[in-house]
Design a protein around this motif. Structure first.
Motif, PDB file in Angstrom:
ATOM      1  N   PHE A 146       0.826  -1.221   0.216  1.00 34.17           N
ATOM      2  CA  PHE A 146      -0.081   0.016   0.007  1.00 34.17           C
ATOM      3  C   PHE A 146       0.754   1.357  -0.055  1.00 34.17           C
ATOM      4  CE2 PHE A 146      -2.354   3.213   2.609  1.00 34.17           C
ATOM      5  CZ  PHE A 146      -3.228   3.537   1.417  1.00 34.17           C
ATOM      6  N   GLN A 147       1.870   1.221   1.033  1.00 31.30           N
ATOM      7  CA  GLN A 147       2.672   2.382   0.774  1.00 31.30           C
ATOM      8  C   GLN A 147       3.492   2.670  -0.536  1.00 31.30           C
ATOM      9  OE1 GLN A 147       5.469   1.691   4.203  1.00 31.30           O
ATOM     10  NE2 GLN A 147       4.102   2.487   5.817  1.00 31.30           N
ATOM     11  N   GLU A 148       3.657   1.369  -1.043  1.00 31.13           N
ATOM     12  CA  GLU A 148       4.651   1.692  -2.367  1.00 31.13           C
ATOM     13  C   GLU A 148       3.576   2.201  -3.404  1.00 31.13           C
ATOM     14  OE1 GLU A 148       7.268   1.538  -5.568  1.00 31.13           O
ATOM     15  OE2 GLU A 148       7.663   1.254  -3.205  1.00 31.13           O
ATOM     16  N   TRP A 149       2.157   1.632  -3.364  1.00 31.58           N
ATOM     17  CA  TRP A 149       1.507   2.153  -4.330  1.00 31.58           C
ATOM     18  C   TRP A 149       0.976   3.835  -4.034  1.00 31.58           C
ATOM     19  CZ3 TRP A 149      -3.429   4.470  -2.921  1.00 31.58           C
ATOM     20  CH2 TRP A 149      -4.196   4.828  -4.033  1.00 31.58           C
ATOM     21  N   GLN A 150       0.940   4.132  -2.660  1.00 29.68           N
ATOM     22  CA  GLN A 150       0.752   5.282  -2.428  1.00 29.68           C
ATOM     23  C   GLN A 150       1.928   6.459  -3.224  1.00 29.68           C
ATOM     24  OE1 GLN A 150       0.266   5.798   1.748  1.00 29.68           O
ATOM     25  NE2 GLN A 150      -1.857   6.383   1.578  1.00 29.68           N
ATOM     26  N   GLY A 151       3.012   5.870  -3.107  1.00 31.26           N
ATOM     27  CA  GLY A 151       4.212   6.639  -3.627  1.00 31.26           C
ATOM     28  C   GLY A 151       3.978   6.761  -5.141  1.00 31.26           C
ATOM     29  N   ARG A 152       3.702   5.577  -6.008  1.00 32.12           N
ATOM     30  CA  ARG A 152       3.527   5.814  -7.288  1.00 32.12           C
ATOM     31  C   ARG A 152       2.343   6.388  -7.565  1.00 32.12           C
ATOM     32  NH1 ARG A 152       6.393   1.891 -10.024  1.00 32.12           N
ATOM     33  NH2 ARG A 152       8.023   0.237  -8.540  1.00 32.12           N
ATOM     34  N   ASN A 153       1.536   6.289  -6.826  1.00 28.96           N
ATOM     35  CA  ASN A 153       0.070   7.092  -7.212  1.00 28.96           C
ATOM     36  C   ASN A 153       0.343   8.615  -7.184  1.00 28.96           C
ATOM     37  OD1 ASN A 153      -2.713   6.910  -7.985  1.00 28.96           O
ATOM     38  ND2 ASN A 153      -3.193   8.033  -5.894  1.00 28.96           N
ATOM     39  N   ALA A 154       0.958   8.972  -5.984  1.00 29.64           N
ATOM     40  CA  ALA A 154       1.317  10.162  -5.737  1.00 29.64           C
ATOM     41  C   ALA A 154       2.145  11.003  -6.884  1.00 29.64           C
ATOM     42  CB  ALA A 154       2.009  10.437  -4.391  1.00 29.64           C
ATOM     43  N   ALA A 155       3.193  10.185  -7.562  1.00 31.19           N
ATOM     44  CA  ALA A 155       4.015  10.819  -8.557  1.00 31.19           C
ATOM     45  C   ALA A 155       2.902  10.865  -9.735  1.00 31.19           C
ATOM     46  CB  ALA A 155       5.056   9.595  -9.116  1.00 31.19           C
ATOM     47  N   VAL A 156       1.959  10.047 -10.217  1.00 34.63           N
ATOM     48  CA  VAL A 156       0.974  10.257 -11.338  1.00 34.63           C
ATOM     49  C   VAL A 156       0.237  11.211 -10.858  1.00 34.63           C
ATOM     50  CG1 VAL A 156      -0.821   8.920 -12.499  1.00 34.63           C
ATOM     51  CG2 VAL A 156       0.959   7.762 -11.546  1.00 34.63           C
ATOM     52  N   VAL A 157      -0.303  11.716  -9.644  1.00 33.14           N
ATOM     53  CA  VAL A 157      -1.050  12.744  -9.291  1.00 33.14           C
ATOM     54  C   VAL A 157      -0.026  13.913  -9.478  1.00 33.14           C
ATOM     55  CG1 VAL A 157      -2.231  13.839  -7.604  1.00 33.14           C
ATOM     56  CG2 VAL A 157      -2.619  11.462  -7.793  1.00 33.14           C
ATOM     57  N   GLU A 158       0.904  14.185  -9.268  1.00 30.12           N
ATOM     58  CA  GLU A 158       1.588  15.314  -9.310  1.00 30.12           C
ATOM     59  C   GLU A 158       2.072  15.611 -10.553  1.00 30.12           C
ATOM     60  OE1 GLU A 158       6.171  16.732  -7.520  1.00 30.12           O
ATOM     61  OE2 GLU A 158       5.171  14.829  -6.833  1.00 30.12           O
ATOM     62  N   SER A 159       2.063  14.606 -11.530  1.00 30.13           N
ATOM     63  CA  SER A 159       2.439  14.812 -12.754  1.00 30.13           C
ATOM     64  C   SER A 159       1.370  15.185 -13.525  1.00 30.13           C
ATOM     65  CB  SER A 159       2.826  13.499 -13.559  1.00 30.13           C
ATOM     66  OG  SER A 159       4.163  13.148 -13.062  1.00 30.13           O
ATOM     67  N   ARG A 160       0.064  14.760 -13.085  1.00 27.62           N
ATOM     68  CA  ARG A 160      -1.149  15.359 -13.803  1.00 27.62           C
ATOM     69  C   ARG A 160      -1.470  16.988 -13.395  1.00 27.62           C
ATOM     70  NH1 ARG A 160      -5.255  10.410 -12.897  1.00 27.62           N
ATOM     71  NH2 ARG A 160      -4.573   9.169 -14.873  1.00 27.62           N
ATOM     72  N   GLN A 161      -0.979  17.302 -12.158  1.00 29.70           N
ATOM     73  CA  GLN A 161      -0.960  18.569 -11.706  1.00 29.70           C
ATOM     74  C   GLN A 161      -0.181  19.578 -12.383  1.00 29.70           C
ATOM     75  OE1 GLN A 161      -0.042  18.202  -7.627  1.00 29.70           O
ATOM     76  NE2 GLN A 161      -2.327  17.866  -6.865  1.00 29.70           N
ATOM     77  N   GLN A 162       1.032  18.903 -12.735  1.00 31.05           N
ATOM     78  CA  GLN A 162       2.049  19.615 -13.545  1.00 31.05           C
ATOM     79  C   GLN A 162       1.389  19.952 -14.883  1.00 31.05           C
ATOM     80  OE1 GLN A 162       4.654  20.985 -12.583  1.00 31.05           O
ATOM     81  NE2 GLN A 162       5.078  21.967 -14.356  1.00 31.05           N
ATOM     82  N   LEU A 163       0.957  18.826 -15.486  1.00 27.95           N
ATOM     83  CA  LEU A 163       0.282  19.037 -16.491  1.00 27.95           C
ATOM     84  C   LEU A 163      -0.913  20.172 -16.800  1.00 27.95           C
ATOM     85  CD1 LEU A 163       0.043  17.952 -19.591  1.00 27.95           C
ATOM     86  CD2 LEU A 163      -1.575  16.326 -19.095  1.00 27.95           C
ATOM     87  N   ALA A 164      -1.622  20.120 -15.772  1.00 30.20           N
ATOM     88  CA  ALA A 164      -2.603  21.197 -15.668  1.00 30.20           C
ATOM     89  C   ALA A 164      -2.017  22.702 -15.388  1.00 30.20           C
ATOM     90  CB  ALA A 164      -3.479  21.119 -14.150  1.00 30.20           C
ATOM     91  N   LEU A 165      -0.746  22.585 -14.669  1.00 25.48           N
ATOM     92  CA  LEU A 165      -0.021  24.073 -14.626  1.00 25.48           C
ATOM     93  C   LEU A 165       0.493  24.355 -16.060  1.00 25.48           C
ATOM     94  CD1 LEU A 165       1.940  23.457 -11.334  1.00 25.48           C
ATOM     95  CD2 LEU A 165       0.100  25.086 -11.555  1.00 25.48           C
ATOM     96  N   LEU A 166       0.718  23.572 -16.808  1.00 22.86           N
ATOM     97  CA  LEU A 166       1.231  23.722 -18.054  1.00 22.86           C
ATOM     98  C   LEU A 166       0.119  24.382 -18.767  1.00 22.86           C
ATOM     99  CD1 LEU A 166       3.845  23.658 -19.928  1.00 22.86           C
ATOM    100  CD2 LEU A 166       2.975  20.986 -20.638  1.00 22.86           C
ATOM    101  N   SER A 167      -1.118  23.546 -18.877  1.00 28.57           N
ATOM    102  CA  SER A 167      -2.218  24.141 -19.555  1.00 28.57           C
ATOM    103  C   SER A 167      -2.528  25.598 -19.387  1.00 28.57           C
ATOM    104  CB  SER A 167      -3.268  22.971 -19.383  1.00 28.57           C
ATOM    105  OG  SER A 167      -4.449  23.675 -20.252  1.00 28.57           O
ATOM    106  N   ASP A 168      -2.640  25.800 -17.937  1.00 32.53           N
ATOM    107  CA  ASP A 168      -2.595  27.206 -17.466  1.00 32.53           C
ATOM    108  C   ASP A 168      -1.706  28.046 -17.922  1.00 32.53           C
ATOM    109  OD1 ASP A 168      -4.650  25.942 -16.099  1.00 32.53           O
ATOM    110  OD2 ASP A 168      -3.799  26.473 -13.892  1.00 32.53           O
ATOM    111  N   ALA A 169      -0.285  27.597 -18.193  1.00 28.76           N
ATOM    112  CA  ALA A 169       0.818  28.502 -18.862  1.00 28.76           C
ATOM    113  C   ALA A 169       0.496  28.927 -20.230  1.00 28.76           C
ATOM    114  CB  ALA A 169       1.946  27.739 -18.632  1.00 28.76           C
ATOM    115  N   ARG A 170      -0.091  27.874 -20.775  1.00 29.90           N
ATOM    116  CA  ARG A 170      -0.388  28.249 -22.377  1.00 29.90           C
ATOM    117  C   ARG A 170      -1.383  29.431 -22.385  1.00 29.90           C
ATOM    118  NH1 ARG A 170       1.033  24.063 -25.759  1.00 29.90           N
ATOM    119  NH2 ARG A 170      -0.760  24.677 -26.929  1.00 29.90           N
ATOM    120  N   ILE A 171      -2.313  29.117 -21.641  1.00 30.52           N
ATOM    121  CA  ILE A 171      -3.566  30.256 -21.448  1.00 30.52           C
ATOM    122  C   ILE A 171      -2.924  31.611 -21.051  1.00 30.52           C
ATOM    123  CG2 ILE A 171      -5.655  31.117 -20.447  1.00 30.52           C
ATOM    124  CD1 ILE A 171      -6.558  28.141 -20.254  1.00 30.52           C
ATOM    125  N   LEU A 172      -2.096  31.467 -20.094  1.00 31.81           N
ATOM    126  CA  LEU A 172      -1.367  32.946 -19.483  1.00 31.81           C
ATOM    127  C   LEU A 172      -0.515  33.565 -20.518  1.00 31.81           C
ATOM    128  CD1 LEU A 172      -0.805  31.819 -15.897  1.00 31.81           C
ATOM    129  CD2 LEU A 172      -2.740  33.138 -16.575  1.00 31.81           C
TER     130      LEU A 172
END
Length: 561
Positions: A29-55
């Motif tokens: 479960f701890q390993e899954w949490q770490g890997r899932n957190a990395a996926v969530v963080e990358s998706r947040q980064q992709l959302a930031l990138l989308s915002d950056a394009r608009i800005l």
């Protein structure tokens, strides 16, 4: 400690298995949490990138409006006024589209505030209530604020190459902003057809900042993209724009050429648009790389989930199998040992089902049981066997007689006892010694074993006296059997004795007669044979109607050579 010491092995095994499964599940479960957190963080980064394009696009539109506003304030120019009006309409349409775009709440609020302030400030510009420094301050404040938002993309979790590209994009955006300020300042100079020292200082400052950020861009850009600036931006138009700026800033070169304001604006805008296009291209690359990274992480996460589920199921299955095997083996072991102790039957063996450690334990216990059984059998044999002759001793004969009596009582097959006594045995010991006497006893015992049937029970009663228990209902049959034994004894070789003889007493059980009474009558018959001259067979007396005397008497006496 007391609770632990009193805990049973069964309960300890179950608790250990549960703890093992929970530990494996927790690690997975701890390993899954770490890997899932990395996926969530990358998706947040992709959302930031989308915002950056608009800005980025918003900044680009504001830069154009700022430059055209500077030209409008410098002088009434119909061409500039038309372009400014069109630019304002483009920004309003951009804001309307952004209301339907997915953008973070913080940036959405920021753009909403800009959209609220912008019409008010435009009205002041149209009413000539603000001057160029105020215009520059208003637009630059908002552009700088939006550019600072793009800097949020600098997250440590990004790879080195992606982080460099993010920094390069930010430097390029700032460079574009500096060139936009230069465009507005030069546009103001050309619109007024006069050089103001404050305008030149602002242009020089922004030109220095432009070169500084372009240098940082070239330093941070990935090597594979290093050629893009030269190919996408540094064309003839860009070079002409830079040349015009450098000409304005040359010592003594402050004289204004009769350059069309619209021409300058168009050339500078093309250069800025080219930088904006490169910025968009690099953002597209970043988005593609992040999407690939997210897809890769998601694939790895799915693989990990399947592997984790498989490992957890395997761990649970193996643990349950082991616990069941341990508990079952312990149960069988405990039950078997309890049965052995309760029945005192050391012939019981523990089952062997699988080739594992418990079977080795059972095998060792079985070996110990076999050894114990052998020792007990030897002990029983020693306790029930006459060591000299190998025949059952008096105690064993008594136990066997009890069984024969019970059998006769149940089935009515009859039971007879034959007493045998070696004649003149004391004289043998006195004349030849006890060794010869012992040899005679051994030979006599061996002869009895050879002569009796499998259902008969011979034994040593004591001294030179022997006994045979025979299942029979016929007195005559017993007499003939005893007579045959007498003859064989007389023929027995026992050097240095010339001849050994024996006397026999036969008694047939009457009704439910006890064994002691039966033995007493057989002993009386033996006594009669002894007193009648020895070396003969006498039958115990029964009821007068059933009494059958021997048909022949043997008057021979035992002789000692």
């Amino acid at each position: 400690m007391i609770g632990i010491e009193m805990m049973s092995v069964r309960l300890s095994t179950i608790l250990l298995a549960v703890l093992l499964v929970l530990s494996v599940a927790m690690v997975l479960f701890q390993e899954w949490q770490g890997r899932n957190a990395a996926v969530v963080e990358s998706r947040q980064q992709l959302a930031l990138l989308s915002d950056a394009r608009i800005l980025s696009h918003t900044v680009h539109l504001l830069q154009k409006e700022r430059g055209l506003t500077a030209g409008q304030l410098a002088g009434d120019n119909v061409g500039i006024a038309a372009m400014l009006k069109k630019q304002r309409e483009g920004i309003d349409q951009h804001f309307a589209r952004m209301q339907q775009a997915e953008i973070s709440i913080a940036r959405s609020n920021q753009l909403a505030a800009l959209r609220k302030e912008l019409p008010i400030f435009r009205a002041k510009v149209d009413a000539r209530e603000v001057d160029w420094p105020q215009v520059r301050a208003f637009y630059t404040r908002w552009i700088t604020s939006l550019l600072d938002e793009t800097a949020l993309l600098r997250i440590d979790s990004l790879s080195h190459e992606v982080s460099n590209t993010v920094r390069a994009v930010h430097d390029l955006a700032v460079s574009r902003e500096k060139l936009g300020l230069i465009r507005a300042g030069v546009n103001r100079i050309y619109s007024r057809q006069a050089v103001d020292s404050a305008d030149l200082i602002a242009v020089a400052s922004n030109f220095g900042a432009l070169n500084e950020h372009l240098h940082a861009f070239r330093r941070d850009i990935n090597p594979q993209n290093a050629h893009l600036f030269a190919e996408r931006v540094e064309n003839e138009t860009y070079k002409q724009v830079i040349a015009q700026i450098e000409h304005l800033l040359k010592p003594g070169g402050g004289r204004v050429e009769q350059t069309s304001t619209v021409l300058w604006w168009g050339q500078a805008s093309l250069a800025i648009d080219a930088m904006k296009g490169l910025e968009t291209e690099l953002l597209d690359q970043l988005q593609a790389e992040l999407e690939q990274d997210i897809a890769k992480q998601w694939r790895l996460l799915r693989m990990f989930i399947m592997l984790a589920v498989g490992l957890l199921v395997a761990a649970i299955g193996l643990t349950v199998h082991t616990v069941v095997r341990v508990l079952r083996a312990l149960s069988v072991l405990i039950q078997s040992l309890n049965r052995i102790m309760q029945t005192e039957n050391f012939g019981v063996r523990l089952p062997l089902t699988k080739s594992d450690e418990f079977d080795r334990i059972n095998l060792s216990i079985n070996a110990l049981l076999s050894y114990t059984e052998k020792i007990l059998q030897q002990k029983e044999t020693l306790a029930n066997t006459d060591l000299l002759t190998g025949l059952p001793n008096r105690s064993a004969v008594g136990e066997m007689a009890t069984k024969e009596i019970m059998r006769d009582d149940r089935y009515g097959e009859g039971c007879a006892v034959i007493f045998c006594d070696i004649d003149h045995f004391k004289q043998v010991n006195d004349r030849y010694g006890h060794d010869v006497g012992d040899d005679v006893l051994k030979r006599f015992g061996a002869l009895l074993l050879e002569s009796v049937r499998g259902t008969d029970t011979p034994g040593r009663w004591g001294g030179e006296e022997f006994l045979i228990i025979v299942p029979s209902k016929s007195v005559e049959e017993m007499r003939r059997f005893a007579e045959k034994l007498r003859q064989r004894v007389a023929e027995m070789q026992a050097p240095p004795i010339k001849q050994v003889t024996a006397s026999f007493g036969v008694a047939l059980r009457q009704g439910k007669e006890p064994f002691d009474s039966l033995c007493q009558r057989a002993d009386e018959a033996l006594y009669e044979a002894k007193t009648s001259g020895r070396n003969r067979v006498c039958v115990a007396k029964t009821d007068p109607a059933d009494l059958k005397m021997p048909a022949e008497a043997n008057d021979d006496s035992s002789q000692v050579a």
